[in-house]
Write an enzyme that holds these catalytic residues in place. Sequence first.
Site, PDB file in Angstrom:
ATOM      1  CD  GLU A  74      -3.072  -0.820   0.097  1.00 47.23           C
ATOM      2  OE1 GLU A  74      -2.848   0.004  -0.799  1.00 47.23           O
ATOM      3  OE2 GLU A  74      -4.097  -1.518   0.145  1.00 47.23           O
ATOM      4  CG  HIS A  92      -4.201   0.836   5.394  1.00 47.97           C
ATOM      5  ND1 HIS A  92      -5.576   0.941   5.285  1.00 47.97           N
ATOM      6  CD2 HIS A  92      -3.870  -0.332   4.793  1.00 47.97           C
ATOM      7  CE1 HIS A  92      -6.038  -0.119   4.633  1.00 47.97           C
ATOM      8  NE2 HIS A  92      -5.025  -0.905   4.328  1.00 47.97           N
ATOM      9  CG  HIS A  94      -7.264  -4.593   6.742  1.00 45.35           C
ATOM     10  ND1 HIS A  94      -6.761  -5.691   6.090  1.00 45.35           N
ATOM     11  CD2 HIS A  94      -6.889  -3.512   6.002  1.00 45.35           C
ATOM     12  CE1 HIS A  94      -6.088  -5.304   5.006  1.00 45.35           C
ATOM     13  NE2 HIS A  94      -6.146  -3.980   4.933  1.00 45.35           N
ATOM     14  CG  HIS A 154      -9.108  -2.139   1.990  1.00 42.06           C
ATOM     15  ND1 HIS A 154      -8.342  -1.843   0.883  1.00 42.06           N
ATOM     16  CD2 HIS A 154      -8.228  -2.525   2.947  1.00 42.06           C
ATOM     17  CE1 HIS A 154      -7.068  -2.066   1.159  1.00 42.06           C
ATOM     18  NE2 HIS A 154      -6.981  -2.473   2.412  1.00 42.06           N
TER      19      HIS A 154
HETATM   20 ZN   LIG Z   1      -5.256  -2.766   3.485  1.00 38.79          ZN
END
Ligand SMILES: [Zn+2]
Length: 230
Positions: A74, A92, A94, A154
């Site tokens: 990412e 970031h 999840h 996501h």
């Molecule tokens: Zn991700």
Amino acid sequence: MLLAEQRQLLCEHGRRAVETGLVIGTSGNLSVRLGDLVAVTPGGVALDRLEPEACPVVDVEGHLVEGELQPSSETPMHLAVYAATGAGAVVHTHSVFGAVVATTMTELPPIHYNTMLLGGTVRVAEYATYGTSELAANVEAALRDRRAALLANHGGVTIGDDLPQAFEATRLLEWLCEVYVRARAVGEPRVLTEEQLSAVVLRALQTPGFPRRENDRPAELPVPFPDTPT
Ligand SMILES: [Zn+2]
């Protein structure tokens, strides 16, 4: 070692992300920017098993500058966010409640005034395959004037002036999503009006000690409230 302090911070916050349940396995990635360089977590390594030297350093165009492992898949999203916002760190994950809202909603409705700590209603970026420039562009758009965005089907992404701030924004985003999901189980949550949300910002501006914008602070980054609002 380049960005030694920043890479150490990645390890510490990687561990915290796992310990606080924001991340499981190798999902999630963090980065810190200093000038034209970005230290980022590597792909395929659990965030609680990181060592500073295992965190690659890339330039703002994504070229590997130092490190033996590949940067997170990412990384293009992180770099696009830096280019658009002037942030100093990106987180970031999840996380569970963030993912629940991101798979069912087009935005996280502002049912709690602390939403304003993230700049306002949190948008859900349109779905695109992970690691693609399309996802990076969608996230960049969703983050406009915000410190947080959700990624459809996501997870979530937050930004800050530094990693501790971006990490706290992720914790707050997850908390807001959890409150929303739990509130929906009880009844229809009341959504705060534009007027009520503006009053929150005004109130914060009147609070002594409210942080003023520094000259070098990017105008796009919303200023957080002082400490913890009551
Ligand atoms: Zn991700």
